[in-house]
Each structure stands twice: as C-alpha cells, then as structure tokens.
Design a protein around this motif. Structure first.
Motif, PDB file in Angstrom:
ATOM      1  N   ILE A   1       0.829  -1.207   0.000  1.00  0.00           N
ATOM      2  CA  ILE A   1       0.000   0.000   0.000  1.00  0.00           C
ATOM      3  C   ILE A   1       0.860   1.253   0.000  1.00  0.00           C
ATOM      4  N   ARG A   2       1.919   1.262   0.817  1.00  0.00           N
ATOM      5  CA  ARG A   2       2.759   2.464   0.888  1.00  0.00           C
ATOM      6  C   ARG A   2       3.477   2.720  -0.437  1.00  0.00           C
ATOM      7  N   ASP A   3       3.817   1.663  -1.152  1.00  0.00           N
ATOM      8  CA  ASP A   3       4.410   1.856  -2.478  1.00  0.00           C
ATOM      9  C   ASP A   3       3.407   2.489  -3.441  1.00  0.00           C
TER      10      ASP A   3
ATOM     11  N   LEU B   1      -5.090  -1.011  -7.393  1.00  0.00           N
ATOM     12  CA  LEU B   1      -5.213  -0.500  -6.026  1.00  0.00           C
ATOM     13  C   LEU B   1      -6.384  -1.123  -5.275  1.00  0.00           C
ATOM     14  N   GLU B   2      -7.525  -1.264  -5.921  1.00  0.00           N
ATOM     15  CA  GLU B   2      -8.704  -1.791  -5.215  1.00  0.00           C
ATOM     16  C   GLU B   2      -8.439  -3.181  -4.654  1.00  0.00           C
ATOM     17  N   SER B   3      -7.950  -4.080  -5.503  1.00  0.00           N
ATOM     18  CA  SER B   3      -7.702  -5.451  -5.030  1.00  0.00           C
ATOM     19  C   SER B   3      -6.628  -5.472  -3.957  1.00  0.00           C
ATOM     20  N   LEU B   4      -5.632  -4.610  -4.072  1.00  0.00           N
ATOM     21  CA  LEU B   4      -4.571  -4.566  -3.068  1.00  0.00           C
ATOM     22  C   LEU B   4      -5.110  -4.101  -1.714  1.00  0.00           C
ATOM     23  N   VAL B   5      -6.015  -3.121  -1.737  1.00  0.00           N
ATOM     24  CA  VAL B   5      -6.612  -2.639  -0.486  1.00  0.00           C
ATOM     25  C   VAL B   5      -7.434  -3.734   0.171  1.00  0.00           C
ATOM     26  N   ARG B   6      -8.214  -4.459  -0.626  1.00  0.00           N
ATOM     27  CA  ARG B   6      -9.071  -5.497  -0.044  1.00  0.00           C
ATOM     28  C   ARG B   6      -8.259  -6.695   0.453  1.00  0.00           C
ATOM     29  N   LYS B   7      -7.110  -6.965  -0.153  1.00  0.00           N
ATOM     30  CA  LYS B   7      -6.274  -8.093   0.283  1.00  0.00           C
ATOM     31  C   LYS B   7      -5.448  -7.753   1.525  1.00  0.00           C
ATOM     32  N   ASN B   8      -5.224  -6.470   1.780  1.00  0.00           N
ATOM     33  CA  ASN B   8      -4.369  -6.062   2.913  1.00  0.00           C
ATOM     34  C   ASN B   8      -5.112  -5.073   3.809  1.00  0.00           C
ATOM     35  N   PRO B   9      -6.153  -5.520   4.528  1.00  0.00           N
ATOM     36  CA  PRO B   9      -6.931  -4.582   5.354  1.00  0.00           C
ATOM     37  C   PRO B   9      -6.114  -3.974   6.496  1.00  0.00           C
ATOM     38  N   ALA B  10      -5.228  -4.752   7.091  1.00  0.00           N
ATOM     39  CA  ALA B  10      -4.449  -4.217   8.220  1.00  0.00           C
ATOM     40  C   ALA B  10      -3.524  -3.099   7.753  1.00  0.00           C
TER      41      ALA B  10
END
Length: 634
Positions: free
Chosen positions: A318-320, A343-352
């Motif tokens: 996410i930070r990248d 971005l959307e799929s990355l956000v949903r895969k990494n909620p923490a």
C-alpha cells in the motif's frame, strides 16, 4: 350536404349553431369525423365551398368556438387543408385567436406533434396570419426563457413549448428573422442559462437543442452554437422539426417502370466533369512522377506480429502505491496506470496495512487527477475509494463528510464524496449470498446510485423491491437464496455516514451555497440521505436518523427545484420503510400528521409528475402503517 337550386341566398347560422352545440357536448369525433373529410374534398378546387366553410365556422357562437376550432385542428390532415377550412378565422374572431395562439400553445400541452405542426403551419400560410405567428414565437420564447416557468412547469410542458418554438423557427423567412434577430439572440441567451441551471438532465438537453436551433437560424453565415450531449429519439425528433420538408420532394408510389426514371429525375444533376473525374486518370508532369517514385510506399514494413507488450509490474504494498500516486516523474506513467488498476484489489487483500494509512489514501484518491488516458479511470478511482472506506469505515467516513463542507472543492468532488458514501454503505449493509439456486434470474438485491442516474427511476425500483420483499406469496415453486448469518456491518457506523452530512447544509461558504445556486449538489445530498436512511434499517441509530431526516425534509419542503423535491419525498419513503412502526408512533406522530397534510398538497398541486407519484406512494405507505396499527390488539 343539401344543394339549393336557383341561386337563392341562404343562411347557415343554424347549421353553425348545431355544429357548435354538438361539439361542445363531446361529440366532436362523430360529427367532424364525417364533416372534415367531406369539406376537404369539396374545398380542394371550389372557392365557393371554401367561402361556405369559412362562413360555417365564423357563425359559431363564441361560447362554442373553442370546441369547434379544436376539433378542426385535430382532425385536419395537413396545414394547407386547415387553411382552406378555417380561412382567416383567427384574424376575424377574437375567441378563435385566443384558442389558437394562447390556449393550445401556452395553457395546454397534451396535443401531438402533428397537431402542433398543423396549427403553426396554418398560421404561416397567409400574410395576415404571419403576424400572429411572429407574436406566438415571441410569447413562446418568453415562456421558454423564464427561470420561473422552467422551475415550476412540468417537463412535459417544457418539451411541448420547445417543439412549438422549433416549428415556428422552421416557418420563418429571412426578412422576418432579420427583423427580430436581436430579440431571438436575447431570448436564446436567457433561456439556455436557466435551462442549464436545472438539475434535470432532460431540461438541460432541451435548452441545448433549442438554443442550437435558434443559433442556426440567426447565424446563417457565421459560427453556430454546438453543445455536447447524448442524442436520443426525443432529441432527433426535435432537430427534425427545424427542417421543413417541401412537398415536391416527396415521391409518390409509382409503377415499377416509372419509379427509377422519376426517382432519378428528383436527384440533383452532377456535372459531366465530376462524373468523369473518377474514371479518367489525370496526366501528371514528369517531376511529379519522379516525386511519386521517391515516396515511402514501396518500403517493406517490419514484421511486428510477435512483439509483446512490456507489462509494468504493479506495486505489492500500500505504501508503495501512495508513493507512485503522489510522484510527479513523467517516466513513471506506466507504473502509475498499473497502480490505479491494481489499487482496489490490493486494499481489499491487505486490510491491516490499509487501516494504517486509510485517511491519507482517501485524501490522495479524492484529489487524484487523470494523468494519462486510462480507460475507466473514474470508475477505478471510485472503486478504490469504496474499498478504502469499507476497510476502515469510521476514520475515512469522518474525513470524507468533513471535506464535503470544506472550502476549495469543486462540485464534482463533493458529488464524488456522496457517491462513495452511498456505495460503501450499500456494501457494508448487504449480506453476502451463499449457495446456488436453480433459477439464474435470482440476483443480489442492490441499489443503483451512480452519477447522472435518474433518481425517480432508482427510487421506484428501491421501494417496489422493498414492498415486494414484505409481501407474502403462497408459491413454493421458486427456490430461495440462502443468506449468510452475519452481522450488518453498517449498523455500528451508520451515524458517521449520516449525521455529519445533515448538520451544515444551511451554512453557505464562499464557494459553496447549497440553498442558493448549488441546488444540483443539494439534490444529490438529499438523495444520498434517503439511501443512507433506507440502508440503516434494523440499525441502532435508525430512529434518531429518522427524526433528524424528518426535520431536514420539513425545512426544505417548499424548495423550487423539482429534483430536490423528489429527493425529499424519497426521504419520507425510506423513513417509513426503515424506522420501526412502534418508534414512529412513539416519537414522530405529530410530525407525520403534518407531513401527511403536506403530501396531500404535493399530490394535488405539484407541477412535477414524479413528485406527485412519490407523494401518492408515501400516502399509501402511511395508510398501510395505519391499518397495521389498527390490526394490533390493544
């Protein structure tokens, strides 16, 4: 029709009285259905029958004149036939003039386009009547360019007036246009402004089409107005009204032997030079031949069939993604596109990881602009915003709702905030569906609230779906979808979505005034509150939300914009469907009684058809609520 021999004079006033009385008693169709075709044939080549017909309608008493004139206008097949039947009746009779130039054009709007063409074509076919045509056009333009008329007239009447204006323009001659060019320009500028200020897409499109038509007529040589809008059947019909098809261009059905000859005669003649130009090769000088030999046409192209497009790897963290989206280097455009898509799929895969930077990411997405021509950029950005909001609802909802009333935001950004809140609330409130059904037609119920969508259609679907779900059906043939037994995630966060939006609507800012000129955003806000209220069913805060929403509706119930009023009525629908019956009775009885009286006035007097329908729907919901309470034993 009786024939009187011997050249004796006679009076037909008795026949005129009979005709008027029959028409005024509702028998227009029966008598004029026979009389008009017969008189049409008799007056085609006989001037004496024309004079008899004129005398027939002129002798009708004024109290019956409207019914007779209306019947003739509706049943005449063409404008020239109507001119033969009525003559200069509108010039001689004030009552007929009022019916034709005022009542049928400005006070009524239920007549067909063919009737409008007959009526205005009739006014254009005689020099004495053309002055009335110009006066009618002036009055129609005054109504069309009046902001009060645009706000308080139904959309059907606006369409009717627009058609009449374009038909009038099609009949104008060049000297007449020259004499009133300045008046046409002034009306065009005023009218297009008040139409573009409307919240309804149909009215905005009407203003654009009519303004284009006026501009085309007054600027025959210079540049003309041209707007960008999506054409539909209505728009194409309006544009066709501006073009008068002369009768000699219509080729009647002919025998097969003559059809090609006659049709060919109707085509424009092509000069011989043009006909031969595509068959005879031009003679080129030697220098030009040499130049052609030196061209690049003979070069063999490279074979690129096996080339593969280089795929840019999207960031894994996410930070990248934040670093890429906030970077300004032009060489990273490909990586920027890949980041937006992933971005959307990355956000949903990494909620923490998303929760650590959720507010920062929401801020970046809210201000993110399209740097390259990426397909579906708006949708990709919106889906990423929804993913961030559903992953960390409370802090992101606080941020977005606070920014809605902040300075230095465009109207588009404020409406984007509303859309994201609605879509996220919908996702949080709807349980996931599990299992398979035998019928593929069973789908997950959802609410469509997309930018530019028709609110009235959306709310008709929403309420009909809710009523359908509450209706008992004794039919076991259809399979049912099994719902997962999971909690409503919107329950604990509904207040963070709802209450900040409703707090500051009456506080104007330097660049944002909801109760003033920014009524389009106010309409979107009202519809957003209605959807949030609907989605808050069975939540803890639903009663407090209902009371606050009812106060909000009561403060804006007399708003002049029909789109805002539709949203307010949708708020009442969602309140009645979402708040428990016992809480409505205990906490909102007096307010709902006043609301019921207001709904009755809206149903009877509101000029907008959708508002009247929504008011009636709310009254029926209240009646069902009353019956439900009466059925409960005390």
């Amino acid at each position: 029709v009786c024939l009187i021999p011997g050249g004796l004079d006679c009076s037909i006033s008795f026949v005129s009285h009979v005709l008027g009385k029959v028409c005024v008693h509702g028998r227009q169709k029966e008598i004029l259905g026979v009389l008009v075709p017969r008189l049409t044939d008799l007056t085609k080549s006989d001037c004496i029958w024309q004079r008899i017909c004129w005398r027939l309608v002129e002798c009708v008493p004024d109290r019956w004149m409207e019914a007779v004139v209306l019947g003739f206008v509706q049943r005449a097949p063409e404008a020239d036939v109507l001119s033969r039947l009525l003559g200069n009746l509108v010039v001689k009779n004030k009552k007929a003039q009022f019916v034709v130039t005022q009542k049928m054009l400005l006070l009524q709007y239920g007549h067909t386009t063919a009737v409008l063409q007959n009526l205005l074509g009739y006014l254009s076919l005689d020099s004495l009547r053309r002055t009335l045509l110009l006066r009618v056009l002036q009055e129609l333009l005054e109504t069309w360019s009046s902001s009060s008329a645009v706000k308080h007239s139904p959309a059907e009447q606006q369409l009717y007036i627009s058609k009449a204006i374009l038909i009038c323009l099609s009949h104008l001659k060049e000297p007449e246009i020259e004499s009133c060019r300045q008046e046409l320009l002034t009306s065009m500028m005023e009218g297009v402004k008040c139409h573009l200020d409307s919240s309804l897409p149909q009215l905005r499109r009407l203003g654009m089409v009519v303004a284009e038509g006026i501009s085309l007529k007054i600027n025959t040589e210079g540049p003309v107005l041209k707007f960008e809008y999506e054409e539909d059947d209505e728009t194409r019909e309006l544009k066709s009204l501006l073009v008068q098809m002369p009768s000699f261009c219509v080729i009647p059905s002919l025998p097969d032997d003559d059809r090609s000859e006659k049709a060919g005669a109707a085509l424009p003649l092509v000069p011989e030079s043009n006909e031969k130009s595509h068959t005879v090769a031009p003679v080129m000088p030697d220098e030009e031949s040499d130049a052609e030999l030196d061209s690049d046409d003979d070069l063999i192209p490279y074979d690129m069939s096996e080339d593969k497009e280089l795929k840019i790897k999207a960031p894994m963290y996410i930070r990248d993604c934040i670093e890429v989206l906030t970077g300004s280097r032009s060489e990273d455009m490909d990586k920027w596109e890949a980041t937006v898509k992933a971005l959307e799929s990355l956000v949903r895969k990494n909620p923490a990881a998303t929760r650590e930077v959720s507010v920062e990411l929401a801020k970046i997405l809210l201000h993110l602009e399209e740097k390259t021509c990426i397909e579906g950029f708006v949708e990709l950005r919106q889906r990423a915003q929804v993913a961030v909001l559903t992953t960390d609802p409370i802090p992101v909802a606080k941020y977005l709702t606070s920014q809605f009333y902040s300075l230095n935001y465009s109207l588009r950004q404020r409406m984007d905030i509303l859309d994201v809140l609605v879509l996220a609330a919908q996702e949080l409130s709807c349980p996931k569906f599990h299992g398979k059904t035998k019928h593929s037609g069973v789908q997950k119920p959802c609410i469509q609230f997309l930018p530019g969508s028709d609110s009235s259609k959306a709310w008709r679907r929403i309420v009909d779906e809710r009523i359908k779900n509450k209706t008992r059906r004794f039919d076991m043939s259809q399979s049912r979808v099994e719902l997962a037994s999971c909690p409503n995630e919107f329950n604990s966060v509904a207040g963070y979505f709802f209450f900040p939006l409703i707090q500051h609507f009456d506080r104007p800012l330097i660049t944002f005034d909801l109760l003033g000129e920014d009524h389009l955003v106010l309409g979107r806000l009202v519809h957003t509150l209605a959807v949030l209220m609907y989605l808050a069913v069975n939540t803890v805060a639903v009663t407090a939300m209902g009371k606050a929403l009812l106060e909000f509706v009561w403060a804006l119930r007399f708003h002049t914009d029909s789109y805002v009023r539709q949203g307010l009525l949708s708020c009442i629908s969602s309140l009645l469907l979402s708040v428990p019956t016992e809480r409505i009775v205990a906490d909102m009885t007096e307010e709902l009684l006043e609301t019921q009286s207001w709904l009755g006035d809206v149903m009877e007097k509101d000029p907008d058809g959708d508002c009247r329908r929504l008011a009636l729907q709310n009254l029926l919901l209240m009646e069902n609520l009353k019956k439900k309470l009466e059925a409960v034993p005390s």
